[in-house]
Scaffold this motif. Structure first.
Motif, short mmCIF file in Angstrom:
data_model
loop_
_atom_site.label_atom_id
_atom_site.label_comp_id
_atom_site.label_asym_id
_atom_site.label_seq_id
_atom_site.Cartn_x
_atom_site.Cartn_y
_atom_site.Cartn_z
N ARG A 1 -4.87 -4.16 58.84
CA ARG A 1 -5.24 -4.04 57.69
C ARG A 1 -4.68 -2.34 57.91
NH1 ARG A 1 -9.20 -2.85 61.96
NH2 ARG A 1 -8.70 0.05 61.76
N GLU A 2 -3.67 -1.50 58.27
CA GLU A 2 -3.36 -0.72 57.83
C GLU A 2 -2.07 -0.75 56.36
OE1 GLU A 2 -3.42 2.16 61.90
OE2 GLU A 2 -1.61 1.06 61.63
N HIS A 3 -1.38 -2.04 57.01
CA HIS A 3 0.04 -2.42 56.03
C HIS A 3 -1.19 -2.88 54.56
CE1 HIS A 3 3.15 -4.55 54.49
NE2 HIS A 3 2.90 -4.86 53.86
N LEU A 4 -2.08 -3.57 54.68
CA LEU A 4 -2.95 -3.64 53.69
C LEU A 4 -3.65 -2.89 52.57
CD1 LEU A 4 -4.53 -7.13 55.04
CD2 LEU A 4 -2.88 -7.01 53.71
N GLU A 5 -4.01 -2.23 53.64
CA GLU A 5 -4.55 -0.92 52.84
C GLU A 5 -3.67 -0.15 51.38
OE1 GLU A 5 -7.48 3.06 53.54
OE2 GLU A 5 -6.63 2.27 54.96
N VAL A 6 -2.27 -0.03 52.29
CA VAL A 6 -1.21 0.87 52.06
C VAL A 6 -0.30 0.11 50.93
CG1 VAL A 6 0.65 1.38 52.30
CG2 VAL A 6 -0.65 2.27 54.25
N SER A 7 -0.84 -1.07 51.04
CA SER A 7 0.14 -2.13 49.73
C SER A 7 -0.80 -2.11 48.58
CB SER A 7 0.06 -3.52 50.29
OG SER A 7 0.53 -3.99 49.82
N LEU A 8 -2.34 -2.22 49.10
CA LEU A 8 -3.30 -2.30 48.13
C LEU A 8 -3.22 -0.26 47.03
CD1 LEU A 8 -6.64 -4.09 49.71
CD2 LEU A 8 -4.84 -4.21 48.06
N LEU A 9 -3.12 -0.17 47.68
CA LEU A 9 -2.95 1.44 46.79
C LEU A 9 -1.81 1.70 46.59
CD1 LEU A 9 -4.20 4.34 49.90
CD2 LEU A 9 -5.56 3.27 47.78
N CYS A 10 -0.31 0.86 46.89
CA CYS A 10 0.58 1.07 46.01
C CYS A 10 0.65 0.13 45.01
CB CYS A 10 2.10 0.16 47.21
SG CYS A 10 3.33 0.42 47.11
N ALA A 11 -0.41 -1.23 44.95
CA ALA A 11 -0.19 -1.82 43.64
C ALA A 11 -1.50 -1.14 43.14
CB ALA A 11 -1.60 -3.35 44.41
N GLN A 12 -2.67 0.24 42.76
CA GLN A 12 -2.78 0.37 42.60
C GLN A 12 -1.76 1.38 41.48
OE1 GLN A 12 -6.68 2.35 44.17
NE2 GLN A 12 -6.96 2.97 42.47
N TRP A 13 -1.61 2.17 42.69
CA TRP A 13 -0.28 2.91 41.40
C TRP A 13 0.22 2.86 40.37
CZ3 TRP A 13 3.97 3.33 41.26
CH2 TRP A 13 5.06 3.20 42.63
N HIS A 14 0.79 1.24 40.94
CA HIS A 14 1.65 0.32 39.78
C HIS A 14 1.23 0.35 38.29
CE1 HIS A 14 5.10 -0.04 42.97
NE2 HIS A 14 5.70 -0.38 41.57
N LEU A 15 -0.20 -0.12 38.80
CA LEU A 15 -0.99 -0.85 37.50
C LEU A 15 -1.63 0.75 36.80
CD1 LEU A 15 -3.27 -3.18 39.68
CD2 LEU A 15 -2.33 -3.96 37.79
N GLU A 16 -1.95 1.52 37.40
CA GLU A 16 -2.76 2.79 36.46
C GLU A 16 -1.10 3.30 36.46
OE1 GLU A 16 -5.52 3.99 39.97
OE2 GLU A 16 -4.28 4.90 40.31
N LEU A 17 -0.19 3.58 37.30
CA LEU A 17 1.54 3.93 36.20
C LEU A 17 1.52 3.09 34.17
CD1 LEU A 17 3.65 5.73 35.37
CD2 LEU A 17 5.28 4.35 37.02
N SER A 18 1.58 1.91 34.81
CA SER A 18 1.64 0.52 33.38
C SER A 18 -0.05 1.32 32.54
CB SER A 18 1.57 -0.85 34.47
OG SER A 18 1.59 -1.13 33.01
N LEU A 19 -0.50 1.44 33.02
CA LEU A 19 -1.60 1.68 31.78
C LEU A 19 -1.43 3.53 31.96
CD1 LEU A 19 -4.28 -0.56 34.20
CD2 LEU A 19 -3.55 -1.01 31.97
#
Length: 358
Positions: free
Chosen positions: A204-222
């Motif tokens: 769970r701890e790794h997955l939450e951070v992985s999702l947040l990393c994905a989120q900021w990549h998308l927000e930066l791209s957009l």
């Protein structure tokens, strides 16, 4: 039609399959030079097997045997349109193939079993990158179905949303990126259902951070910059509650590095130093928690490199000749042309480096 030998027809063989949102599944058929193509406009029957119903459809052939973009040799495209209001995920496609067309074993295996229905099937075809069939677009399609509808472990739905993220960015498709961001946020709201384990794909701890990393990549791209910075701050707050940093340190180091770089570029050296100190603490904790799992242990070198670059952004003798291009590039999880696009999006936040201030 040319013949290989008496009674044997030269066939077009489908080896590659892609996905195009406004067309459906696209099968690429290649042929020997001796094959007589010219099948443009031909159709044949297919059956789309969704989870709860079967839908008849017509596949249509495009192309007259010319060289297709990005493909070796001559061939045709075969478009299998998908149902807009599908009842559940697409599980398989059964084709009533004409005699001039055949499927490679890999294409046949994919079309026969598109949607893994349990954890074991997921692990066989999607858990690891080397097992995923198809190009970025097809992998996006499969990942979206898994994020939406997979009934096995929640962790595997989380992983699918992360795959959606990086594929959509690499495809440079804004609509897919917006869709992926919705999936990432949805999975973040459910990540608490995952357990604490000793494996990064289920922890769970790794997955939450992985999702947040994905989120900021998308927000930066957009270029949703306010949301981008908010997600970087959330990475910091989530890090405060992590009990084992061995695997979360990898994604956290990328988030904190791009944050440090942008803070330093803005001239806010004091806050950049705070973030760099957090990065150092996380790295030390990750080393203290390390095991001898070779791949994960090797990833510590990425965290080490990124913390070193964070510290560089805060040092007076380094700031005068800061390599922001390197800092941002080392913080990204994408490849190819997407790297340059995201670097530009980051530099457009603060186009000019400001003087350091306390």
């Amino acid at each position: 039609m040319g013949e290989e030998s008496e009674g044997t027809v030269d066939r077009i063989v489908v080896k590659d399959i892609s996905y195009q949102p406004h067309r459906g599944l696209v099968l690429f058929g290649a042929a020997k030079e001796s094959a007589q193509l010219g099948r443009h406009g031909d159709e044949f029957s297919v059956t789309l097997h969704y989870q709860n119903k079967a839908v008849p459809a017509r596949a249509q052939v495009f192309g007259e045997g010319e060289v297709l973009d990005g493909k070796d040799g001559k061939g045709v495209e075969i478009v299998v349109p998908l149902t807009e209001a599908a009842d559940g995920p697409l599980c398989s496609v059964i084709c009533d193939l004409p005699e001039w067309l055949s499927l490679s074993p890999e294409a046949q295996a994919f079309l026969s079993d598109i949607f893994p229905t349990d954890n074991k099937a997921y692990e066989a075809v999607f858990l690891r990158k080397i097992h995923r069939y198809g190009d970025e677009a097809l992998q996006y399609f499969v990942a979206r179905q898994l994020s939406e509808s997979f009934t096995g472990m929640r962790a595997y739905r989380v992983g699918a949303a992360v795959v959606m993220t990086y594929k959509s960015i690499e495809l440079n498709d804004t609509d897919l990126q917006k869709e992926a961001l919705d999936h990432v946020k949805m999975q973040l709201s459910h990540v608490g259902e995952c357990e604490i384990t000793n494996h990064p794909r289920t922890n769970r701890e790794h997955l939450e951070v992985s999702l947040l990393c994905a989120q900021w990549h998308l927000e930066l791209s957009l270029r949703r910059y306010d949301e981008f910075f908010s997600t970087l701050e959330r990475c910091r707050s989530v890090a405060e509650g992590i009990t084992n940093f061995f695997t979360p340190a990898y994604n956290l180091s990328m988030a904190l590095l791009i944050y440090c770089a942008l803070l330093a570029r803005r001239g806010d050296v004091e806050k950049a130093s705070e973030v760099a100190d957090e990065g150092m603490r996380i790295f030390k904790s990750a080393v203290a928690s390390a095991t001898q799992q070779l791949t994960l242990f090797q990833e510590l070198r990425i965290s080490h490199r990124n913390v070193h670059l964070m510290l560089c952004t805060t040092k007076p003798d380094k700031r005068a000749d800061a390599d922001f291009n390197l800092y941002v590039q080392c913080s990204l999880r994408v490849t190819g042309d997407a790297v340059e696009r995201l670097k530009k999006a980051a530099f457009d936040i603060y186009p000019v480096q400001e003087a350091g201030r306390s």
